[in-house]
Design an enzyme around this catalytic site. Structure first.
Site, short mmCIF file in Angstrom:
data_model
loop_
_atom_site.label_atom_id
_atom_site.label_comp_id
_atom_site.label_asym_id
_atom_site.label_seq_id
_atom_site.Cartn_x
_atom_site.Cartn_y
_atom_site.Cartn_z
CB SER A 46 4.17 0.01 8.61
OG SER A 46 5.41 0.72 7.82
CG HIS B 192 1.12 0.63 5.43
ND1 HIS B 192 -0.07 1.40 4.84
CD2 HIS B 192 1.84 1.65 5.73
CE1 HIS B 192 0.28 2.60 4.74
NE2 HIS B 192 1.39 3.02 5.35
CG ASP C 247 4.96 3.52 5.18
OD1 ASP C 247 4.26 4.25 4.80
OD2 ASP C 247 4.95 2.75 6.41
CG MET D 85 9.18 7.27 3.08
SD MET D 85 9.96 7.70 4.27
CE MET D 85 8.49 7.02 5.49
CG HIS E 173 1.33 6.01 2.62
ND1 HIS E 173 1.63 6.09 4.04
CD2 HIS E 173 1.15 7.17 2.26
CE1 HIS E 173 1.67 7.41 4.41
NE2 HIS E 173 1.19 7.91 3.19
CG MET F 223 4.49 9.12 2.45
SD MET F 223 5.30 8.47 4.04
CE MET F 223 5.16 6.71 3.74
CG MET G 102 -0.28 10.90 6.92
SD MET G 102 0.32 9.26 6.72
CE MET G 102 1.88 9.30 8.01
CG PHE H 252 11.56 9.91 9.96
CD1 PHE H 252 12.80 9.20 9.44
CD2 PHE H 252 11.43 11.25 9.40
CE1 PHE H 252 13.70 10.12 8.77
CE2 PHE H 252 12.19 12.01 9.02
CZ PHE H 252 13.62 11.50 8.49
N GLY H 253 8.98 6.27 10.83
CA GLY H 253 8.42 5.52 11.79
C GLY H 253 8.92 5.83 13.27
N GLY H 254 8.23 5.17 14.14
CA GLY H 254 8.43 5.46 15.66
C GLY H 254 8.04 6.69 16.29
CG ASP I 55 0.62 5.37 8.14
OD1 ASP I 55 1.29 4.70 9.08
OD2 ASP I 55 1.09 5.54 6.99
N GLY I 56 0.50 6.14 11.77
CA GLY I 56 1.60 6.89 12.58
C GLY I 56 1.51 6.65 14.31
N GLY I 57 2.21 5.94 14.89
CA GLY I 57 2.12 6.23 16.17
C GLY I 57 1.02 5.19 16.81
N GLY J 155 3.73 -0.03 12.75
CA GLY J 155 5.20 -0.43 12.23
C GLY J 155 5.79 -0.76 13.52
C1 DX5 Z 1 5.40 7.24 8.32
C2 DX5 Z 1 4.73 6.18 7.71
C3 DX5 Z 1 4.24 5.05 8.71
C4 DX5 Z 1 4.96 4.46 9.53
C5 DX5 Z 1 4.28 4.10 10.74
O1 DX5 Z 1 5.84 8.08 7.22
O2 DX5 Z 1 3.74 6.36 6.53
O3 DX5 Z 1 3.48 3.97 7.74
O4 DX5 Z 1 5.98 3.44 9.22
O5 DX5 Z 1 5.35 3.71 11.69
P1 DX5 Z 1 4.98 3.55 13.15
O6 DX5 Z 1 3.76 2.64 13.46
O7 DX5 Z 1 6.24 3.06 13.91
O8 DX5 Z 1 4.62 5.16 13.90
ZN ZN Z 2 2.62 4.78 5.75
#
Ligand code: DX5
Ligand code: ZN
Length: 232
Positions: free
Chosen positions: A21, A46, A48, A50, A79, A81, A150, A156-158, A185-187, A207
């Protein structure tokens, strides 16, 4: 519109894939960071998107994606959002997105959105927030190329992986055909990827676990290894 994607890439092929991502990349060095994961063997990128409405954050839009398109042969996995997928899907298809995923929570007319995206020539994905049940997409699941679960709240990432979603991943895995992909996707990191694969996910978005590391290529290799071990 898929001008750059290698003809050998088939989303329908049931294999494990890591989808880096770009949200976690350095936005001032996007070209370099795309090249790093492409060279490291990624097949999908990927993206993202937003809008500050559907999620409380703003990332990038079709202009940035269109600028990256001629620089890469990766499969562009967008993706969205965003609150109005019908309004903006065309801009993302024109920017060169191979797959456009929208959120079920963003529309009352998923059939219309699916038909619209397909008519633009892109593959179609549908995404569910962490607490949205699999039943929310039951009526349209046979019409999409990919389902995106999700495993954090989008925006947010991380963030920390929400393990509770794995039951839903198992349920969805049982509802999908072999030619449909199940993305999470996520974590996702070296510790959580195995559980996601064991539950049935085959397309793993990461990500921070890739771009947040000093050596993104090595980080990808580790994720791939852990994913393969969990499927074996
Ligand atoms: C969150 C995004 C994810 C995000 C994942 O809204 O859709 O794609 O970038 O990031 P990590 O891998 O850091 O959780
Ligand atoms: Zn995503």
């Amino acid at each position: 519109m898929t001008p750059n994607t290698p003809p050998t890439f088939r989303l329908a092929e049931p294999k494990l894939r890591i989808a880096p991502s770009l949200l976690a990349a350095d936005f001032a060095r996007l070209r370099d960071h795309v090249a790093v994961v492409e060279y490291a063997g990624a097949e999908l990128l990927h993206l993202d998107v937003m809008d500050g409405h559907f999620v409380p954050n703003i990332s990038f839009g079709p202009g940035v994606i269109a600028s990256l398109r001629p620089l890469s042969r990766l499969y562009f996995d967008a993706h969205l959002m965003i609150a109005e997928p019908m309004r903006y899907a065309e801009a993302f298809a024109k920017a060169g997105c191979d797959l456009i995923t929208f959120h079920i929570e963003a529309t009352d007319e998923p059939e219309r959105v699916i038909d619209h995206i397909r008519g633009l020539g892109s593959a179609v994905g549908i995404s569910l927030n962490p607490t949205t049940p699999a039943s929310a997409i039951e009526s349209v699941i046979d019409r999409v190329d990919l389902v995106l679960v999700m495993s954090v709240w989008p925006g947010f990432g991380g963030q920390k992986f929400i393990g509770d979603v794995l039951d839903k991943v198992r349920t969805l895995a049982g509802m999908l055909r072999p030619d449909q992909r199940l993305e999470i996707d996520g974590g996702i990191d070296a510790d959580t990827i195995g559980g996601a694969v064991a539950a049935g996910a085959d397309t793993l978005v990461a990500g921070s676990a890739i771009f947040g590391k000093n050596d993104p290529a090595a980080a990808m290799a580790l994720l791939r290894e852990r994913a393969a071990a969990a499927r074996a």
